[in-house]
Design a protein around this motif. Structure first.
Motif, PDB file in Angstrom:
ATOM      1  N   PHE A 185     123.080  51.063  41.192  1.00  0.00           N
ATOM      2  CA  PHE A 185     123.910  51.719  42.204  1.00  0.00           C
ATOM      3  C   PHE A 185     123.367  53.096  42.528  1.00  0.00           C
ATOM      4  O   PHE A 185     122.986  53.851  41.629  1.00  0.00           O
ATOM      5  CB  PHE A 185     125.357  51.837  41.722  1.00  0.00           C
ATOM      6  N   LYS A 186     123.382  53.442  43.799  1.00  0.00           N
ATOM      7  CA  LYS A 186     122.855  54.725  44.247  1.00  0.00           C
ATOM      8  C   LYS A 186     123.995  55.671  44.589  1.00  0.00           C
ATOM      9  O   LYS A 186     124.953  55.270  45.268  1.00  0.00           O
ATOM     10  CB  LYS A 186     121.981  54.507  45.488  1.00  0.00           C
ATOM     11  N   VAL A 187     123.830  56.909  44.164  1.00  0.00           N
ATOM     12  CA  VAL A 187     124.823  57.951  44.460  1.00  0.00           C
ATOM     13  C   VAL A 187     124.079  59.175  44.968  1.00  0.00           C
ATOM     14  O   VAL A 187     123.046  59.556  44.419  1.00  0.00           O
ATOM     15  CB  VAL A 187     125.622  58.304  43.187  1.00  0.00           C
ATOM     16  N   TYR A 188     124.598  59.795  46.002  1.00  0.00           N
ATOM     17  CA  TYR A 188     123.983  60.999  46.552  1.00  0.00           C
ATOM     18  C   TYR A 188     124.814  62.229  46.209  1.00  0.00           C
ATOM     19  O   TYR A 188     125.957  62.344  46.643  1.00  0.00           O
ATOM     20  CB  TYR A 188     123.897  60.920  48.083  1.00  0.00           C
ATOM     21  N   MET A 189     124.236  63.163  45.460  1.00  0.00           N
ATOM     22  CA  MET A 189     124.922  64.439  45.265  1.00  0.00           C
ATOM     23  C   MET A 189     124.799  65.282  46.535  1.00  0.00           C
ATOM     24  O   MET A 189     125.703  66.035  46.863  1.00  0.00           O
ATOM     25  CB  MET A 189     124.330  65.175  44.075  1.00  0.00           C
TER      26      MET A 189
ATOM     27  N   PRO B 181     123.761  64.746  50.624  1.00  0.00           N
ATOM     28  CA  PRO B 181     123.550  63.635  51.555  1.00  0.00           C
ATOM     29  C   PRO B 181     122.192  63.744  52.226  1.00  0.00           C
ATOM     30  O   PRO B 181     121.692  64.829  52.475  1.00  0.00           O
ATOM     31  CB  PRO B 181     124.672  63.799  52.569  1.00  0.00           C
ATOM     32  N   SER B 182     121.584  62.595  52.522  1.00  0.00           N
ATOM     33  CA  SER B 182     120.336  62.591  53.271  1.00  0.00           C
ATOM     34  C   SER B 182     120.532  61.980  54.648  1.00  0.00           C
ATOM     35  O   SER B 182     119.823  62.316  55.573  1.00  0.00           O
ATOM     36  CB  SER B 182     119.253  61.826  52.504  1.00  0.00           C
ATOM     37  N   VAL B 183     121.458  61.066  54.738  1.00  0.00           N
ATOM     38  CA  VAL B 183     121.706  60.420  56.028  1.00  0.00           C
ATOM     39  C   VAL B 183     123.207  60.449  56.311  1.00  0.00           C
ATOM     40  O   VAL B 183     124.014  60.358  55.391  1.00  0.00           O
ATOM     41  CB  VAL B 183     121.214  58.951  56.027  1.00  0.00           C
TER      42      VAL B 183
ATOM     43  N   ILE C 140     120.899  58.630  40.709  1.00  0.00           N
ATOM     44  CA  ILE C 140     121.453  59.722  41.495  1.00  0.00           C
ATOM     45  C   ILE C 140     120.348  60.510  42.201  1.00  0.00           C
ATOM     46  O   ILE C 140     119.288  60.765  41.647  1.00  0.00           O
ATOM     47  CB  ILE C 140     122.327  60.675  40.647  1.00  0.00           C
ATOM     48  N   HIS C 141     120.644  60.823  43.449  1.00  0.00           N
ATOM     49  CA  HIS C 141     119.856  61.833  44.155  1.00  0.00           C
ATOM     50  C   HIS C 141     120.359  63.159  43.608  1.00  0.00           C
ATOM     51  O   HIS C 141     121.476  63.591  43.936  1.00  0.00           O
ATOM     52  CB  HIS C 141     120.072  61.713  45.668  1.00  0.00           C
ATOM     53  N   ALA C 142     119.537  63.793  42.771  1.00  0.00           N
ATOM     54  CA  ALA C 142     120.022  64.916  41.970  1.00  0.00           C
ATOM     55  C   ALA C 142     119.635  66.257  42.590  1.00  0.00           C
ATOM     56  O   ALA C 142     118.619  66.844  42.260  1.00  0.00           O
ATOM     57  CB  ALA C 142     119.469  64.793  40.543  1.00  0.00           C
TER      58      ALA C 142
ATOM     59  N   VAL D 161     116.544  59.274  40.420  1.00  0.00           N
ATOM     60  CA  VAL D 161     115.594  58.765  41.413  1.00  0.00           C
ATOM     61  C   VAL D 161     114.762  59.933  41.923  1.00  0.00           C
ATOM     62  O   VAL D 161     115.149  61.097  41.828  1.00  0.00           O
ATOM     63  CB  VAL D 161     116.324  58.065  42.588  1.00  0.00           C
ATOM     64  N   HIS D 162     113.604  59.616  42.443  1.00  0.00           N
ATOM     65  CA  HIS D 162     112.675  60.611  43.025  1.00  0.00           C
ATOM     66  C   HIS D 162     112.788  62.006  42.407  1.00  0.00           C
ATOM     67  O   HIS D 162     112.961  62.991  43.115  1.00  0.00           O
ATOM     68  CB  HIS D 162     112.809  60.678  44.557  1.00  0.00           C
ATOM     69  N   MET D 163     112.648  62.071  41.088  1.00  0.00           N
ATOM     70  CA  MET D 163     112.686  63.367  40.415  1.00  0.00           C
ATOM     71  C   MET D 163     111.453  64.166  40.828  1.00  0.00           C
ATOM     72  O   MET D 163     110.340  63.647  40.836  1.00  0.00           O
ATOM     73  CB  MET D 163     112.715  63.167  38.909  1.00  0.00           C
TER      74      MET D 163
ATOM     75  N   ILE E 265     110.456  66.077  52.806  1.00  0.00           N
ATOM     76  CA  ILE E 265     111.243  65.086  52.101  1.00  0.00           C
ATOM     77  C   ILE E 265     112.291  65.824  51.277  1.00  0.00           C
ATOM     78  O   ILE E 265     112.260  67.044  51.179  1.00  0.00           O
ATOM     79  CB  ILE E 265     110.380  64.240  51.131  1.00  0.00           C
ATOM     80  N   ALA E 266     113.206  65.044  50.714  1.00  0.00           N
ATOM     81  CA  ALA E 266     114.235  65.624  49.850  1.00  0.00           C
ATOM     82  C   ALA E 266     114.377  64.752  48.627  1.00  0.00           C
ATOM     83  O   ALA E 266     114.621  63.560  48.768  1.00  0.00           O
ATOM     84  CB  ALA E 266     115.558  65.710  50.599  1.00  0.00           C
ATOM     85  N   PRO E 267     114.227  65.334  47.442  1.00  0.00           N
ATOM     86  CA  PRO E 267     113.873  66.728  47.154  1.00  0.00           C
ATOM     87  C   PRO E 267     112.478  67.031  47.674  1.00  0.00           C
ATOM     88  O   PRO E 267     111.668  66.130  47.814  1.00  0.00           O
ATOM     89  CB  PRO E 267     113.900  66.805  45.613  1.00  0.00           C
TER      90      PRO E 267
HETATM   91 ZN   LIG Z   1     117.346  60.744  47.904  1.00  0.00          ZN
END
Ligand SMILES: [Zn+2]
Ligand SMILES: [Zn+2]
Ligand SMILES: [Zn+2]
Ligand SMILES: [Zn+2]
Ligand SMILES: [Zn+2]
Ligand SMILES: [Zn+2]
Ligand SMILES: [Zn+2]
Ligand SMILES: [Zn+2]
Lengths: 464, 464, 464, 464
Positions: A151-155, A157-159, A186-188, A242-244, A289-291
């Motif tokens: 499951f993906k969670v965004y701290m 938002p990207s979209v 998590i998008h941290a 994710v994407h650290m 990109i983010a991060p």
């Molecule tokens: Zn992200």
């Protein structure tokens, strides 16, 4: 009569290699033999002594079909993947309208993907602050039952289609996802910090590329990861970063592991190779990109993290955009350009060139970070990520010596840009095979067009 | 035409198993195939779906040929090994007259071993305080050049033929062995402490079995390991703690690894299963070994050490003696009985029964501690310890469900005793294969007698 | 009517100083007052605003009376101490014939000391391997009951009259001393290593000064300290490392403290200021001590240890010898010269000059390492080591700005040499007061000769 | 002629005590003498051998003057303080209208305080999210220059007049306060989590007292402290956790200290003695504070934190409210009752009774946590918090044996309640002296009314 024999395959066994021939029957690995004498097959591919890896996995992609018609779709996206030796992607839930957080949306997504994809795929489930607030948390278990792998969670938002969580909402998500036994990625980045410093930099009139990296600073990721670790410890959820992007993140995850917390992380190719001062200056929005991209020091700490296990595997965060409309059109600034870059086509070549060939990563670790570990993490192993009798016959054949230069004009992605442009690599994917079918052959500049309908049909419809 | 096909073999792949058929040609693994349809072989062994492991390794044995005629020799010792699923032993240098610390002695040892052994073997080199004092240190590099895989040092002597080292002599040995790049295995007990408390207990009139364990106490091992770690750190030598007996030892080695020191350790079956109070009371001299059996707490800490990697692999310290002359004859006491017990026949069954089957060890860890890790440590991998195309065709076929009871009367060792007598196990070696030759078949109560001279000849003479 | 008022005394209060006047009555501190208006005293000493410290303590001296007539005795040794601001020494048990390990010897020692000493003193008790072997361990509790403050054990012997312990004998000493609750101070060098490398260096023909330091190497101290820590952990004894010489020792003791082990250590002035390459080359036998002088790196690590508490306090190991007979006579080499140097006269000046004045040590830490901590450790606080109402009126008055150069010709010790010769210091002891009596006045080049018999009588006979 | 002599004073010196007489002249300690013979003074107080401590410090109070007329003011608040042995408070900036975040407000606050207070005081400065947003950060340095001793930041708001900070606003505050070198004290609770769970509990219909503690849970404090530590590390600011409530908080601060981060913390009496299940059930709104009361386990971990130094000192968070209007009036629930309880009157008695007298704290540690450490932390030492010649003549005289029971009806605070009601203590403040003036005498039930105007005048107007 086998369906396929891959002759003269040098396969990794730990840090050693062994020369063998691989037998394929009914999409699976049927055996390994030192001699093909007497064995018959409908098709023979000669690996010519090159390294044959298990097909690589990119567990973090954003294919942006319905609602984002002018972006990467499953045709272009999956073509890009197989050109990078990737046989399985796991796609994120955020880049559709509406986003993919219910069984209904998952079914719709599969319908579209199956009609277009040439790469095997799994799906991330989604959960947002909106789900917490609206009482929709039953969707979590339902998505899990349907077959999502995480499951993906965004701290942050990207979209716009995928709302972020507040801290307590994230805690509620951790509690709910913990029940499913699946990872929560998590998008941290601390939202308030990102928001504050972006606005501050804008107010200060900064319009240069590096401003993006300086505004969304390392500390915003650090404190977000610390929060995630505390929530994982409190709930027992399987935290995944994710994407650290930062070296300090790798350190924190490594320490959390040692303390027995169920925490994992992934790096992306750009966090291993680019420093923001150079890349953001040169490429501007096309490196946004983010991060954001960090420093050369972070690059080195990520290589170290890949070695010592604080970073578990690679992924790409593949999210390319139409260059004209979203990166370079009139009025586009570093602040309003859409964040996202392509990745699937270059992930494995970069790891092989800069990691394996330069001695930064051992052969066994290369296999782990490109294939095995993600497959295990998302429950797809040993069907995927393994080269065992019985595993899917997915392979990436690699010429370790071939030198080439990254050029977006020759990539399959629809986007036409990459901040890695011009990077010289040694080591190139020469063939990609999925469930026994050759889907990419470097010599033929791709083989998809040459496949019959029946062949094509065989490699789609494969939601694991 | 293959030499051998092992049909219906369930082989470990990580923590998974895969059903396959194994092809063997010219003593090597030639392939794995899902179907043997069309493949021909001179011989077929049906594994009937049982687990087929890579042949196990016992890297710590004492075969006591010349000079100790009434003890375990290569005929009885190697027969015992193969009955335990062991395909390779690495034999210690101490139990001959003279001991094996020169090329000349190594050549003599190989001559004797080759004529008798049914198990493959490697050899430990030797270095003692005498070598330091007499200026014989050139023997170290010469033994390494000849092909020994490691060097053994005794802090406390076990046999009169093999002198112990003082602390500075041990340091000199570390320096010299460090140059060879090979491990230095130490019998880690503080000599003065062992000597003092044994004499004190004797003076106090203690004659009970537990007195042996209490006299050679945990602290004597702890401080010896600490010394070894300091010497390894100072010299860069690859420290290995042979037959480590204490839980605190596992903790120290684990911490040393974390600090980057090149330190490893092995446990033995008796340190995992027996507590001294029971075993020394019941079996007396027949449970007497050095270091002695410890407590139930140490047993549990060793299982934990095997899990967390502070203990790298298993070995047996197999050193059986003639029961009548050295354990039970008139006048024999707990103090003057010779220390030593058999082990090769039961090591793997105990790990499988008490480890794998009881959930203490995962399947992948079971393979590592019984086969892979020792092979890697002593430089024999992937020829030994691996199940790859090209590796030696060494296998142990195991029936995980078979229940049985350890009974020295049915063992191949010449000794006729074991402190494990009466232990009920679940999981039994049913066949052992070395380089493609079946050397043990449980159904036939051993197959050696049935082998032709040519077959027998094929499995000896194999000093790696 | 007070006996003494010390006017204009700047006293340390934490890291601050306060100007006050100190009242002394009947050998004790009777008060501190901001104004002496109205107060009457038999004697007034004007500190003229200089820092007045509590009298310093040197808890490690070797006064070598009976049996060593031509060495430092209580007259010269105690005179040297008070010239260094030291008001209390604690003397070691080893340098008499026979050594001081029984109540009878203690009584004899006190008789001699009381007749000669001008400095207050306490006594170390003794225990050796001989006591273990001969069944004399009852002496331990008897010495404790008599009033010794700690017990000394030699892992490596320094004098023929005081036998070393083997490892198990040391363990027995730890067990016995643990019962008394007193510290056990060990001379921490591995005997066999010292012996081996000294003989090896001799055999190699090394005759240079540095050979002494290289033969008795750092590792010999390191492993001895590790053994001591393990024994302290096992027995609960209060381990103290006397005259610790290495930086790694400080690190080990610091870590042991953090793990809750009762371990302490002391450094000496020469381990803070001298490196062996220079000092042993220049001074040869006159810089020979055991453990030997180490490197500049060790110097710095000892300053760090004093700051961070891994080193608890300073002492001197004061052990001077007759220059002619034991350091420079015909046939004396670096190997057979007697190890020992003076220290009491320069310890405090060095700490004040190189520590306090150069900013390496805070004021509060200076007081702790020169006075408070040793007094607490040996149970003499707050009678000694404190500047409280009720404490003994012991003071060292220091001129922080006075510059001078160490010159053995002006020292009170009988020896006439010091490897610190020529060292320039800033900060000098100008007056030393013991229980209200001025025993040293720099302006008068010592005041002992000027004291009346009654006055002298008052400051002897003070075994605490 | 001294102004005051305190006769027969037993004063703490480390863990020892010494009997002395204290001389006071012109508000300062002028000396300590063992005999008052010959000394003259205008006034003599006989301590009768009781312990005389340096006056205690409460560095966290909320006196609620202008804007909150019906609450604790400087008359009642300071009277309560001196009844608790407290000679100095440091008052928070939040409980005025407007709050005290400018020099102008500080001047106004001093005018009011000086006219009313009987206790010496210092002032906290203030900084809020509003200051960040409005560009008022210059106020920080101006307050520092004016003389505040620290700055307070609220992550979660407690009063409407003092806005909270978002995460990036807090980071900006850390950066700004770091420049002043003063501590930044944070109310460490994650705002979004507190808000979310309070609303969730309300929605769930919880109306019981314990709901308050369960809604504002431990995790909200834990992650807030982690954020503070990261910000301190990033900015170099001196982080202080005010009114820390959890055991995990003490652990985190202890670890941060070990890593060299400048972090400190304070506990309050209620976090040492009350568990929420009992206290919130029994006292409801009258035990409502923020952060809330925790568990018995947290109590014990705070005692441990006081011992091991992870908690630096005690404070009270003294914030009492009018019982009728804010705790018990019609319609008041656990959710809308105002959070706050009194504390100054009982802090020292609780530490003495439950800490010193029960052996949980040593005497030296008792002095540190009640007086010395806070004085040092806020830059008031050695004027305050010390018992040296030259320090302010502030004392708390304590009868260690006196048994009594906490009863709000006999307290000076205006509030008339305390959740500590009924607690039996051993050890009571019998006299409090500030700058040489007796301001509380238990025998006389307070002495303020008996002071002349001149005397009263002398102990006000003392903003340090
Ligand atoms: Zn992200
Ligand atoms: Zn993404
Ligand atoms: Zn051994
Ligand atoms: Zn052995
Ligand atoms: Zn010594
Ligand atoms: Zn000494
Ligand atoms: Zn607060
Ligand atoms: Zn407060």
């Amino acid at each position: 009569m086998y369906d396929l024999i891959i002759k003269n395959a040098k396969i990794p066994q730990g840090d050693e290699t062994v020369m063998t021939n691989i037998l394929v029957l009914e999409e699976k690995i049927a055996g390994f033999v030192d001699s093909t004498h007497g064995a018959q097959a409908k098709e023979v591919i000669d690996a010519e002594g090159h390294l044959v890896f298990p097909g690589f996995m990119d567990s973090h992609t954003h294919i942006m079909y319905h609602g984002f018609g002018h972006r990467e779709n499953w045709v272009t996206g999956s073509a890009a993947a197989v050109r990078g030796g990737i046989s399985t992607i796991i796609d994120m839930p955020c880049c559709t309208v509406p986003s993919t957080r219910t069984v209904k949306q998952l079914e719709l997504k599969i319908d579209i993907a199956n009609a277009q994809t040439v790469v095997d795929y799994g799906l991330w489930g989604g959960v947002t602050g909106e789900d917490v607030r609206e009482g929709w948390m039953h969707n979590v278990q339902e998505q899990a039952d349907f077959g999502v792998v995480a499951f993906k969670v965004y701290m942050t938002p990207s979209v716009p289609t995928y709302p972020r969580v507040t801290d307590p909402e994230m805690l509620e998500c951790f509690k709910e996802v913990a029940k499913t036994g699946l990872p929560i990625g998590i998008h941290a980045e601390n939202f308030a910090m990102c928001d504050f410093y972006v606005k501050k930099f804008q107010a200060d009139g900064r319009m240069d590329g590096p401003a993006w990296s300086e505004a969304r600073n390392e500390l915003a990721e650090k404190v977000a990861i610390e929060l995630g670790i505390s929530f994982a410890e409190a709930t027992g959820a399987r935290l995944h970063i994710v994407h650290m992007s930062t070296g300090i993140g790798a350190k924190l995850i490594g320490e959390a592991k040692k303390r027995g917390i169920n925490a994992t992380s992934e790096s992306c190719p750009h966090y291993l190779t680019l420093n923001y001062q150079d890349a953001m200056t040169k490429h501007g929005a096309c490196a946004k990109i983010a991060p954001p991209i960090r420093t050369s020091g972070d690059n080195e700490e990520h290589w170290e993290g890949l070695r010592n296990g604080s970073i578990d595997f690679m992924a790409t965060d593949h999210a390319p955009y139409e260059l004209e409309s979203e990166k370079t059109s009139e009025g586009t600034t570093i602040w309003n350009a859409f964040p996202g870059i392509p990745g699937t086509e270059t992930m494995a070549p970069i790891i092989i060139s800069e990691g394996l060939n330069k001695g930064r990563l051992s052969l066994s670790r290369t296999v782990e970070v490109l294939a095995t570990n993600a497959a295990k993490h998302y429950g797809l192993y040993p069907k995927k990520g393994a080269m065992m009798v019985g595993s899917d016959a997915d392979f990436a054949i690699v010429d370790l010596s071939k030198e080439w230069t990254i050029d977006p004009k020759t990539q399959a992605s629809m986007c036409g840009y990459t901040p890695l442009e011009g990077m010289k690599l040694k080591g190139r994917i020469i063939k990609t095979i999925i469930r026994g079918t050759l889907v990419f052959d470097d010599a033929q500049e791709g083989v998809l067009p040459t496949l019959t309908d029946a062949e094509l049909d065989k490699i789609v419809h494969n939601f694991p």
